[in-house]
Design an enzyme around this catalytic site. Structure first.
Site, PDB file in Angstrom:
ATOM      1  N   SER A 172       0.838  -1.192   0.000  1.00 27.86           N
ATOM      2  CA  SER A 172       0.000   0.000   0.000  1.00 27.86           C
ATOM      3  C   SER A 172       0.873   1.242   0.000  1.00 27.86           C
ATOM      4  O   SER A 172       1.962   1.253   0.556  1.00 27.86           O
ATOM      5  CB  SER A 172      -0.899  -0.025   1.236  1.00 27.86           C
ATOM      6  OG  SER A 172      -1.045   1.266   1.764  1.00 27.86           O
ATOM      7  N   LYS A 173       0.379   2.263  -0.659  1.00 28.15           N
ATOM      8  CA  LYS A 173       1.166   3.496  -0.739  1.00 28.15           C
ATOM      9  C   LYS A 173       1.248   4.201   0.607  1.00 28.15           C
ATOM     10  O   LYS A 173       2.111   5.017   0.838  1.00 28.15           O
ATOM     11  CB  LYS A 173       0.563   4.436  -1.797  1.00 28.15           C
ATOM     12  CG  LYS A 173      -0.952   4.509  -1.778  1.00 28.15           C
ATOM     13  CD  LYS A 173      -1.549   3.522  -2.772  1.00 28.15           C
ATOM     14  CE  LYS A 173      -3.067   3.463  -2.645  1.00 28.15           C
ATOM     15  NZ  LYS A 173      -3.681   2.435  -3.488  1.00 28.15           N
ATOM     16  N   ARG A 174       0.352   3.853   1.497  1.00 30.08           N
ATOM     17  CA  ARG A 174       0.281   4.603   2.758  1.00 30.08           C
ATOM     18  C   ARG A 174       1.297   4.162   3.801  1.00 30.08           C
ATOM     19  O   ARG A 174       1.538   4.857   4.758  1.00 30.08           O
ATOM     20  CB  ARG A 174      -1.118   4.502   3.351  1.00 30.08           C
ATOM     21  CG  ARG A 174      -2.140   5.245   2.528  1.00 30.08           C
ATOM     22  CD  ARG A 174      -3.484   5.287   3.192  1.00 30.08           C
ATOM     23  NE  ARG A 174      -4.518   5.528   2.183  1.00 30.08           N
ATOM     24  CZ  ARG A 174      -5.146   4.582   1.541  1.00 30.08           C
ATOM     25  NH1 ARG A 174      -4.860   3.321   1.806  1.00 30.08           N
ATOM     26  NH2 ARG A 174      -6.051   4.850   0.635  1.00 30.08           N
TER      27      ARG A 174
END
Length: 529
Positions: free
Chosen positions: A253-255
RNA sequence: GGCCCCGUCGUCUAGCCAGGUCUAGGACACAGGCCUUUCACGCCUGCAACACGGGUUCAAAUCCCGUCGGGGUCACCA
């Protein structure tokens, strides 16, 4: 029937590496079967700036060589391909669902729903909406509305029986209808939700194969229900394993960038890229410039073939040994049968290895073509078309050999060639290690004088000069070569020293030795530390 | 928690469907060595896995059951 696949990005402003893998498999499958691959834009949630948020995504696909037959910028027979422009189609479908008794108007308030949900939780039974505020006739609807209630449209999911999803990767997967919620398909304001839109679009665009990440597997029953209720033929399904974090099985995930940065390999690749971005003067933020985002690789100078080849092998293999594929070979060999079932974690180091391999396949001129723009960006040359730069760069690249892993590496390895003789940086660590020795000054001076006496300054002459010098001094090469390298290049690593000296030429080499001698010995040495 | 999916070296995987040729193969990474003026490349060697427990069978990584573990998903997001 022609195979038609699709990838449906949301305009988020960047292209995620996991998304590319999914798109790639769709692309490969359609190409393998002589079909079409299309891009549909899932922007039902977006406000404005869709074009701006979409541009980097389209650009990324183009850069990687993943082309689409229909979709934004290329059009197609089923335009528009933007969900935000297809509302009428969705509303039409909702009306048909309602008319067929496959959906109903619902007037429950969020609080009432929440109360039912909590009660189910207290009683430890799975929540299922009571349908207490369901309106099946216009009269009922009016009655609820007169109370000031707002109506949404919900699917009237069967409360018994099973549905079997036939999946090309998972096999047959069974779900009980009774576990499925009466999902909302249309909001009170008339806008429609993803699942409905997706099913309608797949039908309208004549999608034959829905190939997507496995997180959608549990969403499939409701989509099947919608499709069947609308009388649509079902597409074939294939749910790919998701791409996981480096060294873990969690979904990438980019987060969670902070977490990945603690992974050694990920951090290494990231730092290498950040250094190049800095040399290029790019204003990068960690959010949009990191190894999870495709743009990172383009900016740093990776090769699209390396990335695509690596990504293809994340969850797919041909056999027990084949690692490298041309596009043509990928297309010829791809099949859903050989897609893995378990998640594959993203390994930046392995991507790096593919990059290394593909870079080595490039000729000197091909590398030069790619590196010239980097030098120009970093203001080391005036422009990529600089007439003087190309011949010099050819020689540098040839001398550098396999050390240049990405195009941006030219900045770290060869900046000193393009900087003035009194303006190239000297790496402090290298200076500390190789120049801060009592005997360095004398050796450097005497070696400088020997070079000064040279008539020709090519690699062979330099090598001979060095050997003569070593003999005269009765020392080993290690005692002098490092100091010379640091003095003229400012670095502890780089192309062969004779190559560097020859490329710099006699005049510049001597100037650099003189300057270093002055900087580090005439003035610095002897002074208190 | 319910439902669903998955489980072979640290990682990507081959083998599993059609049990024996698997003392489990390849690749990346890692360690050591060679080459070498540095670094890189290249070459050689090494380390390292069938989640666990029961069955079935002459024989199980492969078939069956169970356990454990990991993940996904449970929105008027997509």
């Amino acid at each position: 029937m022609t195979v038609r696949t699709r990838f449906a990005p949301s305009p988020t402003g960047y292209l995620h590496i996991g998304g590319v893998r999914t798109a790639l498999f769709n692309w490969l499958f359609s190409r393998r079967h002589g079909g079409q691959f299309l891009l549909r834009i899932d922007d039902t949630d977006q406000e404005r700036n869709v074009d701006a948020a979409l541009a980097p995504i389209l650009h990324g696909f183009r850069w990687l060589g993943i082309d689409w037959d229909e979709g934004p910028e290329v059009g197609g027979p089923f335009e528009p391909y933007y969900q935000s422009q297809r509302l009428a189609r969705y509303q039409d479908a909702v009306a048909r669902l309602l008319a067929g008794g496959f959906a109903y108007r619902d007037y429950a308030t969020p609080d009432e729903l929440k109360a039912e949900r909590e009660q189910a939780e207290r009683e430890k039974r799975p929540f299922l909406y009571s349908r207490r505020w369901m309106a099946e006739s216009d009269a009922q609807a009016r009655a609820f509305e007169s109370e000031g209630r707002q109506g949404v449209v919900r699917l009237k999911i069967p409360r018994e029986g099973k549905v079997v999803i036939k999946d090309h990767i998972r096999g047959d997967v069974e779900f009980d209808w009774a576990r499925e919620q009466d999902h909302v398909v249309q909001r009170a304001d008339g806008t429609c939700l993803y699942h409905l839109a997706s099913v309608v679009d797949d039908f309208d665009f004549q999608i034959t194969h829905v190939i997507r990440a496995e997180e959608h597997l549990s969403n499939t029953p409701r989509q099947v229900f919608i499709a069947q209720s609308l009388g649509y033929p079902l597409p074939e399904y294939a749910h790919l394993p998701y791409v996981a974090e480096p060294g873990s099985k969690n979904k990438l995930s980019k987060r969670k960038l902070d977490k990945y940065l603690k992974n050694r390999d990920f951090a290494l690749v990231n730092e290498h890229g950040q250094a190049i971005a800095k040399a290029l003067g790019l204003s990068t933020s960690a959010d949009t410039f990191n190894p999870v985002i495709v743009d990172f690789y383009e900016q740093v100078g990776y090769l699209p073939d390396a990335i695509v080849n690596y990504l293809m092998l994340l969850g797919w293999s041909l056999d027990d040994r084949t690692e490298f594929f041309t596009r043509q070979q990928m297309i010829e060999n791809f099949s859903l049968q050989r897609v893995t079932k378990s998640p594959a974690s993203f390994d930046p180091k392995k991507l790096w290895a593919f990059q290394d391999h593909y870079m080595q396949q490039l000729s000197v001129d091909e590398k030069v073509d790619r590196m010239l723009p980097f030098l120009a960006h970093a203001n080391l040359i005036d422009s990529p078309d600089d007439a003087d730069a190309r011949p010099l760069l050819r020689k540098i690249v040839a001398a550098a050999g396999d050390r240049l892993k990405v195009s941006g590496d030219i900045l770290a390895y060869a900046d000193f060639f393009f900087l003035p003789d009194d303006g190239y940086p000297l790496d402090p660590d290298a200076v500390e290690k190789h120049l801060r020795k009592p005997e360095a000054a004398g050796l450097l001076r005497r070696f400088r004088d020997r070079l000064g006496g040279l008539d020709s300054f090519d690699v062979e002459s330099l090598e001979r000069a060095m050997h003569d010098f070593l003999e005269a001094e009765q020392i080993k090469i290690g005692a002098v070569v490092h100091a010379v390298r640091v003095a003229v290049t400012g670095k502890a690593v780089g192309p062969g020293l004779y190559d560097c000296l020859a490329l710099l030429g006699k005049e510049r080499s001597l100037a650099r030795l003189d300057r270093t001698l002055q900087l580090y010995f005439d003035t610095v040495v002897g002074r208190p530390a």
